[in-house]
Write an enzyme that holds these catalytic residues in place. Sequence first.
Site, PDB file in Angstrom:
ATOM      1  N   GLY A  11       6.602  71.673 -23.852  1.00  0.00           N
ATOM      2  CA  GLY A  11       7.100  70.377 -23.426  1.00  0.00           C
ATOM      3  C   GLY A  11       7.666  70.447 -22.022  1.00  0.00           C
ATOM      4  N   SER A  12       8.499  69.499 -21.700  1.00  0.00           N
ATOM      5  CA  SER A  12       9.046  69.407 -20.345  1.00  0.00           C
ATOM      6  C   SER A  12      10.044  70.528 -20.078  1.00  0.00           C
ATOM      7  CB  SER A  12       9.735  68.059 -20.147  1.00  0.00           C
ATOM      8  OG  SER A  12      10.943  68.000 -20.893  1.00  0.00           O
ATOM      9  N   GLU A  27       6.784  77.107 -23.234  1.00  0.00           N
ATOM     10  CA  GLU A  27       5.674  76.759 -22.336  1.00  0.00           C
ATOM     11  C   GLU A  27       5.996  75.385 -21.794  1.00  0.00           C
ATOM     12  OE1 GLU A  27       2.976  75.231 -20.536  1.00  0.00           O
ATOM     13  OE2 GLU A  27       1.896  74.929 -22.417  1.00  0.00           O
ATOM     14  N   LEU A  28       6.325  75.325 -20.502  1.00  0.00           N
ATOM     15  CA  LEU A  28       6.964  74.137 -19.947  1.00  0.00           C
ATOM     16  C   LEU A  28       6.068  73.454 -18.910  1.00  0.00           C
ATOM     17  CD1 LEU A  28      10.517  75.731 -19.647  1.00  0.00           C
ATOM     18  CD2 LEU A  28       9.487  74.536 -21.599  1.00  0.00           C
ATOM     19  N   GLY A  29       6.678  72.750 -17.990  1.00  0.00           N
ATOM     20  CA  GLY A  29       5.933  71.929 -17.050  1.00  0.00           C
ATOM     21  C   GLY A  29       5.296  72.728 -15.931  1.00  0.00           C
ATOM     22  N   CYS A  78       0.277  69.705 -18.548  1.00  0.00           N
ATOM     23  CA  CYS A  78       1.131  70.642 -17.819  1.00  0.00           C
ATOM     24  C   CYS A  78       0.350  71.433 -16.785  1.00  0.00           C
ATOM     25  CB  CYS A  78       1.831  71.588 -18.787  1.00  0.00           C
ATOM     26  SG  CYS A  78       0.697  72.566 -19.821  1.00  0.00           S
ATOM     27  N   GLU A 102       7.072  66.836 -10.871  1.00  0.00           N
ATOM     28  CA  GLU A 102       5.943  66.748 -11.788  1.00  0.00           C
ATOM     29  C   GLU A 102       5.723  65.267 -12.107  1.00  0.00           C
ATOM     30  OE1 GLU A 102       4.281  68.952 -15.813  1.00  0.00           O
ATOM     31  OE2 GLU A 102       6.439  68.632 -15.599  1.00  0.00           O
ATOM     32  N   PHE A 153       2.955  63.724 -13.847  1.00  0.00           N
ATOM     33  CA  PHE A 153       2.382  63.463 -15.164  1.00  0.00           C
ATOM     34  C   PHE A 153       1.672  62.108 -15.172  1.00  0.00           C
ATOM     35  CE2 PHE A 153       2.753  65.080 -19.671  1.00  0.00           C
ATOM     36  CZ  PHE A 153       2.524  66.397 -19.330  1.00  0.00           C
TER      37      PHE A 153
END
Length: 481
Positions: free
Chosen positions: A239-240, A261-263, A295, A389, A391
């Site tokens: 996620g973020s 596991e992020l942006g 991502c 970011e 998105f």
Amino acid sequence: MTNATAPAAKTRLIDADHVSGVIFDGGWSPGSQTAPAIEPATGATLGTVALAGADAVAASAAQARAAQRQWAALSPDDRAAVFLKALRIGADHRDEIVDWLVRESGSVKAKAAFELDVTLKAIQLAAAMPHQPQGLVLPSQPGRISLARRRPIGVVGIIAPFNFPLYLAMRAVAPAIAVNNAAVLKPDPRTAISGGLVIARLFELAGLPRGVLHVLPGGSEAGEALCADANIGMIQFTGSTGAGRIVGQNASRHLKKVSLELGGKNAIIILDDADLDLALRNAAWGVYLHQGQICMSAGRVLVHEAIAKDFVAGLAAKAAALPVGDPAQDGIAIGPLINQRQLDHVARVVADSVAAGARLETGGTADRLFYAPTVLSGVTPAMPAFAEEIFGPVAVVTTFKDDEEAIRLANDTDYGLSAAVVSRNVSRALALGERLNTGLLHINDQTVNDDVVNPFGGVGASGNGTAIGGPANWEEFTEWQ
């Protein structure tokens, strides 16, 4: 004249009962709170999903802990058979699953089909894990045998996002269960059906023992409960970056293993010797796939100044030609953003960057949740579009004069997930790539690429350095004894 018996209609994977406000705890139980499942393209209600609170998380975690011991006691053949059956069921219900992804997540049909393909591949790879080696013989003194073996953590809590809801949940659920853990999955409430209930049904119909998998859509209360529950030994979060920092702090406070596991603010670097057509195709795919809500999206397009004019013109032409609309319709390339809040964020970043001097080459407009494919040129590191970011379907183009400046610009970010370099000289591209702070590197390709068999993860604000996928799954979802 004879009467032919009509073939029986295939049972739906998800029927009305499953979208009537229930959670999956091995069976189907009413949720204490509910929310409508909304189709972002039309605003239509697709059903009702349950929202789990802390009590539901506690009950599921305890049940999962008990069920995990029984699951781990089964033979490798029996455990592998569950995954192989889930694989067949997923393939049999292909059209229905793709339709849920299109309608609930706003995926265009091609993206939804691709997402299902990689999800089925993740199940297939997990099916092999029960039969793989699970330890090592270590050097020791003569007359002694020293062994190190991998054992399950117990219960893995998985918090999955909305953008690739089915795959980003399954890539953790399948390997976690395959190495003898139980799992409690919290899908994003906005995609609870395609990112949660579909997975529950696949494993339920495949014969996974009751209680090994729980699916609990919910908000921050459910996430905090997962991080704190004593029966859960690990949290895998996608996620973020902002939410990931909170998850990491909460889980670490309880000494849980954490995978974040992020942006990303990923750079695709177009060198002066690049094949222009290849560069344009890679940039367009990396920027605009799933409206940029990935991502791994190419958040910054760094182009050598010698070819920048032709490149920008070509990218603007590609962007302007992309069909925008309801992804349930054929021929659509750009669907809706997930909600109004996300659209407002995209519009703000674009407007603020234009006000700061960026040039709007095409796009920059919205109709309901549909944001037109956009190209910004002349972007500098001081502008919001370079740093944040987005998105959304926005190409952020910045020029550079030589390889050193390209490296400096690419590394000018706290993120470090994915990067790409496009050049006819592969040695030059590899040498440049060696100096990038990134967990994933692509040469003559785009930033959005995951073969499922590879370790996947980022550094810096893109994650805590851990990775899942391929051989990394054994590292993530087991512990040494």
